[in-house]
Design an enzyme around this catalytic site. Sequence first.
Site, PDB file in Angstrom:
ATOM      1  N   LYS A  34       0.826  -1.204   0.000  1.00 28.70           N
ATOM      2  CA  LYS A  34       0.000   0.000   0.000  1.00 28.70           C
ATOM      3  C   LYS A  34       0.866   1.262   0.000  1.00 28.70           C
ATOM      4  CE  LYS A  34      -3.784  -2.329   2.400  1.00 28.70           C
ATOM      5  NZ  LYS A  34      -4.363  -2.790   1.186  1.00 28.70           N
ATOM      6  N   CYS A  35       1.854   1.258  -0.857  1.00 28.41           N
ATOM      7  CA  CYS A  35       2.851   2.324  -0.924  1.00 28.41           C
ATOM      8  C   CYS A  35       2.802   2.966  -2.306  1.00 28.41           C
ATOM      9  CB  CYS A  35       4.231   1.684  -0.663  1.00 28.41           C
ATOM     10  SG  CYS A  35       5.639   2.786  -0.850  1.00 28.41           S
ATOM     11  N   GLY A  36       3.213   4.207  -2.387  1.00 26.36           N
ATOM     12  CA  GLY A  36       3.290   4.864  -3.689  1.00 26.36           C
ATOM     13  C   GLY A  36       4.262   4.178  -4.640  1.00 26.36           C
TER      14      GLY A  36
END
Length: 181
Positions: A34-36
Amino acid sequence: MNVYDFKVKTIEGKEVSLQEYKGKVLVIVNTASKCGFTPQYEGLEKLYQQYKEQGVEILGFPSNQFAEQEPGSDQEVKNFCQLNYGVSFPLFAKGDVRGESAQPLFNYLSSSIAFGGFDMNHPNGKMLQGFLAEKFPELLVGDSIKWNFTKFVIDREGNVVKRFEPTTEPAAMADALEKLL
């Protein structure tokens, strides 16, 4: 000392020695779902498909240490990676990658090669630098891992030879890998 001195747990919970990868060129990367930078899974898988027959292994180590961007169980992480990015390279058990609770492998990696700064030409480079300076300034101190998708390249003898920060896309690692093949 080199990476072959470490044992790690697979995402299925089996302890393995990194000696199993002796003679391969390795990319060891801390990951999060759930990271850029999560889309880098796609680029890592492309590298893996391109170079695995020549002896490259990519080893993914999920971590929830940075803004809780990997909250799921190991099985949920594995399913996410396979369903969303077709990840076929080995994944390992979720764990910390910096600080006192870090997996020993990651303490070794980050002490072996210095933090080189973020690529400020990357679309997220200035944003990540500013975000960390404002919200987590302690992460910018020293050579420890700063964020998800820090990538370490290991030569065929188990030596750490290159470090790529999250702002380096996997495709930009191709030259470094080819020099070691």
